[in-house]
Design an enzyme around this catalytic site. Structure first.
Site, PDB file in Angstrom:
ATOM      1  N   GLY A   1     -33.468  16.986  11.526  1.00 21.68           N
ATOM      2  CA  GLY A   1     -34.155  16.240  12.577  1.00 21.68           C
ATOM      3  C   GLY A   1     -33.266  15.768  13.704  1.00 21.68           C
ATOM      4  O   GLY A   1     -33.604  14.789  14.383  1.00 21.68           O
ATOM      5  N   SER A   2     -32.139  16.432  13.953  1.00 19.71           N
ATOM      6  CA  SER A   2     -31.273  15.954  15.052  1.00 19.71           C
ATOM      7  C   SER A   2     -31.978  16.056  16.402  1.00 19.71           C
ATOM      8  O   SER A   2     -31.790  15.211  17.275  1.00 19.71           O
ATOM      9  CB  SER A   2     -29.957  16.728  15.071  1.00 19.71           C
ATOM     10  OG  SER A   2     -30.146  18.059  15.506  1.00 19.71           O
ATOM     11  N   ASN A   3     -32.831  17.077  16.560  1.00 22.33           N
ATOM     12  CA  ASN A   3     -33.583  17.168  17.827  1.00 22.33           C
ATOM     13  C   ASN A   3     -34.626  16.059  17.915  1.00 22.33           C
ATOM     14  O   ASN A   3     -34.870  15.520  18.997  1.00 22.33           O
ATOM     15  CB  ASN A   3     -34.250  18.532  17.954  1.00 22.33           C
ATOM     16  CG  ASN A   3     -33.312  19.574  18.544  1.00 22.33           C
ATOM     17  OD1 ASN A   3     -33.024  19.530  19.728  1.00 22.33           O
ATOM     18  ND2 ASN A   3     -32.823  20.474  17.724  1.00 22.33           N
TER      19      ASN A   3
ATOM     20  N   ASP B   1     -41.821  32.534  18.894  1.00 25.41           N
ATOM     21  CA  ASP B   1     -40.730  32.426  19.882  1.00 25.41           C
ATOM     22  C   ASP B   1     -40.995  33.234  21.148  1.00 25.41           C
ATOM     23  O   ASP B   1     -40.080  33.841  21.709  1.00 25.41           O
ATOM     24  CB  ASP B   1     -39.408  32.910  19.248  1.00 25.41           C
ATOM     25  CG  ASP B   1     -39.036  32.101  18.023  1.00 25.41           C
ATOM     26  OD1 ASP B   1     -38.370  32.651  17.134  1.00 25.41           O
ATOM     27  OD2 ASP B   1     -39.425  30.911  17.953  1.00 25.41           O
TER      28      ASP B   1
ATOM     29  N   MET C   1     -39.766  24.865  10.388  1.00 26.67           N
ATOM     30  CA  MET C   1     -39.525  26.239   9.978  1.00 26.67           C
ATOM     31  C   MET C   1     -40.786  26.923   9.452  1.00 26.67           C
ATOM     32  O   MET C   1     -40.751  27.637   8.452  1.00 26.67           O
ATOM     33  CB  MET C   1     -38.421  26.267   8.920  1.00 26.67           C
ATOM     34  CG  MET C   1     -37.127  25.641   9.376  1.00 26.67           C
ATOM     35  SD  MET C   1     -36.553  26.259  10.977  1.00 26.67           S
ATOM     36  CE  MET C   1     -35.791  27.756  10.491  1.00 26.67           C
ATOM     37  N   ARG C   2     -41.902  26.638  10.073  1.00 31.68           N
ATOM     38  CA  ARG C   2     -43.140  27.267   9.608  1.00 31.68           C
ATOM     39  C   ARG C   2     -43.942  27.723  10.827  1.00 31.68           C
ATOM     40  O   ARG C   2     -43.971  27.011  11.833  1.00 31.68           O
ATOM     41  CB  ARG C   2     -43.937  26.229   8.793  1.00 31.68           C
ATOM     42  CG  ARG C   2     -44.965  26.822   7.861  1.00 31.68           C
ATOM     43  CD  ARG C   2     -45.503  25.753   6.915  1.00 31.68           C
ATOM     44  NE  ARG C   2     -44.518  25.331   5.918  1.00 31.68           N
ATOM     45  CZ  ARG C   2     -44.267  26.032   4.806  1.00 31.68           C
ATOM     46  NH1 ARG C   2     -44.907  27.143   4.575  1.00 31.68           N
ATOM     47  NH2 ARG C   2     -43.362  25.606   3.935  1.00 31.68           N
TER      48      ARG C   2
ATOM     49  N   GLU D   1     -49.384  32.096  20.046  1.00 33.23           N
ATOM     50  CA  GLU D   1     -49.562  32.692  18.722  1.00 33.23           C
ATOM     51  C   GLU D   1     -48.354  33.479  18.251  1.00 33.23           C
ATOM     52  O   GLU D   1     -47.987  33.439  17.101  1.00 33.23           O
ATOM     53  CB  GLU D   1     -50.802  33.601  18.741  1.00 33.23           C
ATOM     54  CG  GLU D   1     -52.060  32.814  18.435  1.00 33.23           C
ATOM     55  CD  GLU D   1     -53.232  33.719  18.115  1.00 33.23           C
ATOM     56  OE1 GLU D   1     -54.090  33.832  18.998  1.00 33.23           O
ATOM     57  OE2 GLU D   1     -53.256  34.288  17.015  1.00 33.23           O
TER      58      GLU D   1
ATOM     59  N   LEU E   1     -47.185  28.353  13.004  1.00 32.63           N
ATOM     60  CA  LEU E   1     -48.521  27.773  13.119  1.00 32.63           C
ATOM     61  C   LEU E   1     -49.525  28.908  13.342  1.00 32.63           C
ATOM     62  O   LEU E   1     -49.237  29.872  14.058  1.00 32.63           O
ATOM     63  CB  LEU E   1     -48.574  26.793  14.296  1.00 32.63           C
ATOM     64  CG  LEU E   1     -47.614  25.601  14.226  1.00 32.63           C
ATOM     65  CD1 LEU E   1     -47.718  24.776  15.499  1.00 32.63           C
ATOM     66  CD2 LEU E   1     -47.914  24.734  13.010  1.00 32.63           C
TER      67      LEU E   1
ATOM     68  N   HIS F   1     -35.837  26.654  20.556  1.00 29.90           N
ATOM     69  CA  HIS F   1     -35.295  27.801  19.830  1.00 29.90           C
ATOM     70  C   HIS F   1     -33.825  27.963  20.231  1.00 29.90           C
ATOM     71  O   HIS F   1     -33.515  27.912  21.429  1.00 29.90           O
ATOM     72  CB  HIS F   1     -36.099  29.060  20.175  1.00 29.90           C
ATOM     73  CG  HIS F   1     -35.616  30.292  19.490  1.00 29.90           C
ATOM     74  ND1 HIS F   1     -35.850  30.536  18.154  1.00 29.90           N
ATOM     75  CD2 HIS F   1     -34.884  31.330  19.954  1.00 29.90           C
ATOM     76  CE1 HIS F   1     -35.290  31.698  17.834  1.00 29.90           C
ATOM     77  NE2 HIS F   1     -34.691  32.196  18.896  1.00 29.90           N
TER      78      HIS F   1
END
Ligand code: GRF
Length: 203
Positions: free
Chosen positions: A11-13, A144, A89-90, A141, A92, A108
């Site tokens: 969670g650094s971002n 990246d 890391m999932r 959708e 959507l 990213h």
């Protein structure tokens, strides 16, 4: 602007976004942090900043649809204006994105469209690149590939490893993400109907 941040790890971002939101006059506040992992280190970092946290372990749900339905229910109650994926890391689903299209950002660790997906730093080094960086984009959708809101560049120097480059990129991520969030929160950028970024007059 009410912001919900999605994390899966340290969670650094998220911390960088929280610190930016805490500065006076910043046009957004983080109302909750959501994680798909109860072990995410960022959960404690959010809690110590007084930010509500919600965990939705993937394995607690039979399928992806159920998992996302639970998250969408929480989002309904939180009614965010903006969702920031930050080390989430999932992927959507299209249905999820449609519900919030044009209001979901992701960061990213590469200069998209180069190196979508994983292991971006090693791939940049292996390709002999002399620069690397990060990209904040609208989430669509595809993985990246959404319209780009902000990018920052760092040098790749001789002897760099994936780890040394990752550390250098992460530092600029922490500056770039808050800048991108501010642009969206102030209405200076938006996702156009043609799927491109509209850089509106500075409002
Ligand atoms: C980092 O590799 C970052 O480049 C990417 O997600 C990973 C974890 O970030 N965005 P964080 O420390 O959990 O924000």
């Amino acid at each position: 602007n009410r912001v919900v941040v999605f994390i899966s790890g340290g969670g650094s971002n998220m911390v960088a976004l929280a610190d930016a939101c805490a500065s006076p006059g910043f046009p957004a506040e983080i109302v909750a942090v959501i994680s798909d992992k109860a072990t995410a280190g960022g959960l404690a970092r959010a809690a110590e900043r007084g930010i509500a946290t919600h965990v939705f372990e993937r394995r607690s749900y039979t399928g992806k649809a159920e998992h996302e339905a639970a998250i969408l229910d929480a989002l309904n109650a939180l009614s965010p204006d903006i969702i920031c994926l930050a080390g989430y890391m999932r992927l959507l689903s299209g249905e999820f994105i449609k519900r919030h299209e044009g209001r979901i950002l992701n960061i990213h660790p590469s200069l998209l469209p180069l190196f979508p997906g994983l292991h971006t730093h090693q791939r940049a080094i292996d390709a002999g690149m002399m620069i690397a960086g990060c990209t904040v984009h609208f989430v669509t959708e595809g993985m990246d590939e959404g319209p780009i809101v902000a990018q920052s560049v760092v040098p790749i120097v001789p002897g760099d490893t994936a780890d040394s480059l990752a550390a250098r990129v992460l530092t600029v991520e922490h500056r770039t993400y808050p800048q991108a969030l501010r642009l969206l929160a102030e209405g200076a950028v938006g996702m156009g109907a043609d799927g491109r970024v509209e850089r509106k007059a500075y409002v």
